[in-house]
Design an enzyme around this catalytic site. Structure first.
Site, mmCIF file in Angstrom:
data_model
loop_
_atom_site.group_PDB
_atom_site.id
_atom_site.type_symbol
_atom_site.label_atom_id
_atom_site.label_comp_id
_atom_site.label_asym_id
_atom_site.label_seq_id
_atom_site.Cartn_x
_atom_site.Cartn_y
_atom_site.Cartn_z
ATOM 1 N N GLY A 25 6.026 -9.551 5.588
ATOM 2 C CA GLY A 25 6.183 -10.727 4.747
ATOM 3 C C GLY A 25 5.093 -10.941 3.721
ATOM 4 O O GLY A 25 5.377 -11.183 2.547
ATOM 5 N N GLU A 26 3.847 -10.819 4.119
ATOM 6 C CA GLU A 26 2.753 -11.138 3.194
ATOM 7 C C GLU A 26 2.681 -10.157 2.031
ATOM 8 O O GLU A 26 2.108 -10.469 0.981
ATOM 9 C CB GLU A 26 1.416 -11.158 3.931
ATOM 10 C CG GLU A 26 0.935 -9.815 4.442
ATOM 11 C CD GLU A 26 -0.407 -9.894 5.146
ATOM 12 O OE1 GLU A 26 -1.252 -9.039 4.863
ATOM 13 O OE2 GLU A 26 -0.595 -10.809 5.979
ATOM 14 N N ASP A 27 3.253 -8.974 2.183
ATOM 15 C CA ASP A 27 3.243 -7.981 1.101
ATOM 16 C C ASP A 27 4.387 -8.172 0.112
ATOM 17 O O ASP A 27 4.214 -7.991 -1.097
ATOM 18 C CB ASP A 27 3.353 -6.563 1.682
ATOM 19 C CG ASP A 27 2.072 -6.108 2.360
ATOM 20 O OD1 ASP A 27 1.073 -6.835 2.273
ATOM 21 O OD2 ASP A 27 2.093 -5.035 2.983
ATOM 22 N N GLY A 57 5.711 -15.164 17.556
ATOM 23 C CA GLY A 57 4.470 -14.428 17.729
ATOM 24 C C GLY A 57 4.719 -12.947 17.522
ATOM 25 O O GLY A 57 5.285 -12.523 16.525
ATOM 26 N N GLU A 91 10.030 -4.171 15.653
ATOM 27 C CA GLU A 91 11.348 -4.277 15.016
ATOM 28 C C GLU A 91 11.837 -2.900 14.593
ATOM 29 O O GLU A 91 13.017 -2.570 14.723
ATOM 30 C CB GLU A 91 11.227 -5.206 13.803
ATOM 31 C CG GLU A 91 12.514 -5.857 13.377
ATOM 32 C CD GLU A 91 12.280 -6.902 12.318
ATOM 33 O OE1 GLU A 91 12.376 -8.107 12.630
ATOM 34 O OE2 GLU A 91 11.984 -6.537 11.158
#
Length: 368
Positions: A25-27, A57, A91
């Site tokens: 997500g942050e990328d 988490g 995942e």
């Protein structure tokens, strides 16, 4: 009888989602992945994009597991900080098990401003991230080794590499990705028998012979047995199960009947049209062979030749593995095992009659 009715739905592309996106997500969430998601949705592609509410988490929630299981294909966006997230790696394991080891569904890796070799060999930021997981005791050695193996496996699949310094406009890159995805999911499945008694186990056994995960070689598999055993039905179910792994497809039903009625030249024209997407007139069967030998090396192909009856048909339609690109698979159904052996088909699956229990089950479903 107490068992539920057998179903062919697992062979017919019946999914809740077309695409599941796996990403850090942050990328990429507020840029690249967000834009890919929007274009896919606008194109009508049912896309699952997880958010923080579904992330418990480092543990994958049941909702996410179900979304992966019920998605027809997965996109994995490898970015600089991807491996720093144990959630992404867990995942990815699920995607690998479901799509590659499980039902032969398509996985499309995208390398976003990171070199494919960095992911494949776990170098640079990927090596550093895995070392930090080990040092911080966020994973034991077995789990880290499973992540490394899966990163290597998925990153060897043909995908897309976006180098922000070289690839020009990002929207053009996204357009190419969406075009390929749309072409994959718009493929219509072949119809499979309503009562598929024993079919699932047969498909799994043949799929293991095909080694779908290997892209460095061409494999031919023969399915043989006497008439009425379900060779064609099995081949159709197999096609539906593995089709998403290939760039071009052709299932040619009853080659023997077609060649007797129209000639091998017309059969070659049909195959070429399906594989290359162009109509080409073939005047001579040897000219058709040259076209296939020269052009079929350009794509990863799934070619199924149903009911091959003689050597001439096999030699002129799929004469040698060198005709095809690495990763291609050719499946031949025939009643004649010796035909396969004479022509160098080493992987042969023998269809057998149903056992008494399966025979009774099939009779019961058709009768009642």
């Amino acid at each position: 009888m107490t068992r539920l009715a057998p179903s062919s739905s697992s062979f017919n592309y019946q999914w809740t989602y077309d695409v599941f996106i796996n990403f850090r997500g942050e990328d990429t969430y507020h840029g690249f992945v967000g834009n890919v998601y929007k274009v896919l949705k606008d194109t009508g592609v049912r896309t699952f994009l997880d958010d923080e509410e579904l992330r418990g988490g480092d543990k994958i929630t049941p909702e996410l597991l179900k979304a992966i299981e019920n998605s027809r294909m997965a996109i994995t966006v490898f970015s600089k900080n991807y491996a720093s997230s144990t959630f992404c790696l867990k995942e990815l394991l699920k995607i690998h098990d479901e799509c590659i080891n499980g039902k032969g569904r398509l996985v499309l890796p995208i390398f976003y401003d990171v070199e494919p070799t960095e992911v494949r060999r776990q170098k640079g930021c990927y090596e550093q991230a895995l070392s930090e997981h080990r040092n911080n005791i966020r994973a034991d050695e077995d789990e880290i080794n499973s992540w490394k193996f899966t990163l290597q496996e998925v990153s060897t699949i043909s995908g897309y590499h976006l180098d922000l310094r070289k690839n020009g406009y990002e929207y053009q890159f996204i357009g190419r990705i969406v075009k390929e995805i749309s072409s994959k999911i718009n493929r219509a499945p072949l119809d499979v028998s309503e009562y598929s008694v024993g079919l699932e186990s047969q498909v799994k056994e043949i799929a293991s012979l095909l080694q779908i995960e290997s892209n460095d070689k061409v494999i031919m598999v023969g399915i043989c047995g006497m008439g009425g055993l379900g060779k064609t039905t099995t081949a159709r179910a197999l096609y539906n199960s593995i089709a998403n792994n290939f760039e071009s497809l052709c299932f040619l039903h009853d080659v023997n009947k077609r060649s007797e009625k129209h000639g091998l030249e017309k059969v070659q024209e049909t195959i070429i049209s399906n594989i290359l997407g162009v109509d080409k007139k073939i005047q001579d069967v040897n000219d058709g062979v040259q076209v296939m030998k020269n052009r079929f090396k350009e794509k990863k192909i799934l070619l199924i030749l149903d009911n091959i009856d003689n050597d001439e048909q096999l030699k002129k339609l799929a004469g040698d593995c060198i005709w095809f690109s690495g990763g291609s698979r050719i499946i031949i159904t025939t009643r004649n095992r010796h035909l396969l052996e004479r022509n160098g088909v080493e992987c042969i699956y023998n269809m057998e009659v149903l056992n008494p229990e399966e025979s009774l089950e099939l009779l019961s479903w058709n009768t009642f």
